[in-house]
Write a protein that holds these residues in place. Structure first.
Motif, PDB file in Angstrom:
ATOM      1  N   LEU A   1      34.799  37.781  53.985  1.00 29.65           N
ATOM      2  CA  LEU A   1      33.826  37.232  53.046  1.00 29.65           C
ATOM      3  C   LEU A   1      33.629  38.176  51.861  1.00 29.65           C
ATOM      4  N   SER A   2      33.615  39.466  52.124  1.00 26.88           N
ATOM      5  CA  SER A   2      33.495  40.454  51.056  1.00 26.88           C
ATOM      6  C   SER A   2      34.701  40.387  50.126  1.00 26.88           C
ATOM      7  N   ALA A   3      35.901  40.280  50.697  1.00 27.99           N
ATOM      8  CA  ALA A   3      37.124  40.192  49.890  1.00 27.99           C
ATOM      9  C   ALA A   3      37.101  38.947  49.009  1.00 27.99           C
ATOM     10  N   VAL A   4      36.669  37.836  49.564  1.00 26.20           N
ATOM     11  CA  VAL A   4      36.585  36.605  48.781  1.00 26.20           C
ATOM     12  C   VAL A   4      35.576  36.773  47.650  1.00 26.20           C
ATOM     13  N   GLY A   5      34.471  37.439  47.928  1.00 26.43           N
ATOM     14  CA  GLY A   5      33.483  37.697  46.890  1.00 26.43           C
ATOM     15  C   GLY A   5      34.056  38.510  45.742  1.00 26.43           C
ATOM     16  N   LYS A   6      34.857  39.522  46.078  1.00 23.55           N
ATOM     17  CA  LYS A   6      35.490  40.347  45.046  1.00 23.55           C
ATOM     18  C   LYS A   6      36.470  39.524  44.222  1.00 23.55           C
ATOM     19  N   LEU A   7      37.271  38.693  44.893  1.00 22.31           N
ATOM     20  CA  LEU A   7      38.222  37.848  44.174  1.00 22.31           C
ATOM     21  C   LEU A   7      37.493  36.875  43.262  1.00 22.31           C
ATOM     22  N   THR A   8      36.390  36.329  43.754  1.00 23.12           N
ATOM     23  CA  THR A   8      35.607  35.399  42.950  1.00 23.12           C
ATOM     24  C   THR A   8      35.041  36.114  41.723  1.00 23.12           C
ATOM     25  N   ALA A   9      34.563  37.334  41.907  1.00 18.99           N
ATOM     26  CA  ALA A   9      34.035  38.101  40.783  1.00 18.99           C
ATOM     27  C   ALA A   9      35.133  38.396  39.763  1.00 18.99           C
ATOM     28  N   LEU A  10      36.335  38.728  40.238  1.00 14.62           N
ATOM     29  CA  LEU A  10      37.454  38.981  39.329  1.00 14.62           C
ATOM     30  C   LEU A  10      37.834  37.720  38.570  1.00 14.62           C
ATOM     31  N   ASN A  11      37.886  36.603  39.272  1.00 11.29           N
ATOM     32  CA  ASN A  11      38.210  35.338  38.614  1.00 11.29           C
ATOM     33  C   ASN A  11      37.170  35.006  37.560  1.00 11.29           C
ATOM     34  N   ALA A  12      35.903  35.202  37.891  1.00  7.90           N
ATOM     35  CA  ALA A  12      34.832  34.915  36.936  1.00  7.90           C
ATOM     36  C   ALA A  12      34.961  35.822  35.706  1.00  7.90           C
ATOM     37  N   LEU A  13      35.269  37.095  35.928  1.00 10.83           N
ATOM     38  CA  LEU A  13      35.443  38.012  34.807  1.00 10.83           C
ATOM     39  C   LEU A  13      36.604  37.562  33.925  1.00 10.83           C
ATOM     40  N   ALA A  14      37.721  37.188  34.539  1.00 10.53           N
ATOM     41  CA  ALA A  14      38.897  36.764  33.777  1.00 10.53           C
ATOM     42  C   ALA A  14      38.603  35.513  32.949  1.00 10.53           C
ATOM     43  N   ILE A  15      37.797  34.612  33.500  1.00 10.37           N
ATOM     44  CA  ILE A  15      37.474  33.364  32.798  1.00 10.37           C
ATOM     45  C   ILE A  15      36.385  33.595  31.752  1.00 10.37           C
ATOM     46  N   ASP A  16      35.319  34.286  32.138  1.00  6.60           N
ATOM     47  CA  ASP A  16      34.162  34.447  31.261  1.00  6.60           C
ATOM     48  C   ASP A  16      34.353  35.526  30.200  1.00  6.60           C
ATOM     49  N   ASN A  17      35.144  36.537  30.508  1.00 16.34           N
ATOM     50  CA  ASN A  17      35.321  37.647  29.575  1.00 16.34           C
ATOM     51  C   ASN A  17      36.774  38.138  29.621  1.00 16.34           C
ATOM     52  N   PRO A  18      37.713  37.318  29.124  1.00 12.36           N
ATOM     53  CA  PRO A  18      39.132  37.681  29.240  1.00 12.36           C
ATOM     54  C   PRO A  18      39.505  38.985  28.533  1.00 12.36           C
TER      55      PRO A  18
END
Length: 96
Positions: free
Chosen positions: A54-71
């Motif tokens: 669950l922690s790993a998925v959270g990190k991946l989600t945060a990375l995806n959000a960063l890539a989308i929101d602040n490329p």
């Protein structure tokens, strides 16, 4: 030189084109940087109760959000090899 081909949906291509434009790179250079400077993120199937996954998925989600929101910030972290420090900082944040 080798040629790599892939297919993108219209939506994926629009996002890709926007990121390339924001980074002021050619498509080829953007792809080379993305392949060389970033790690491959595995697809993880999560079962309830598995905190590590669950922690790993959270990190991946945060990375995806960063890539989308602040490329641009995402690209800077990748190019400056600071992605791990960002992940570690995200991991240390507490939820109130």
């Amino acid at each position: 030189h080798r040629v790599i081909k892939t297919r993108l949906t219209e939506e994926e291509y629009a996002e890709f084109s926007e990121r390339v434009t924001l980074c002021k790179m050619s498509q080829a250079e953007f792809i080379r940087q993305a392949l060389i400077k970033s790690g491959i993120q595995p697809i993880i199937t999560v079962s309830p109760g598995n905190d590590e996954l669950l922690s790993a998925v959270g990190k991946l989600t945060a990375l995806n959000a960063l890539a989308i929101d602040n490329p641009l910030e995402y690209a800077r972290l990748v190019l400056d090899n600071e992605m791990q420090a960002w992940i570690d900082e995200e991991d240390s944040l507490e939820v109130w």
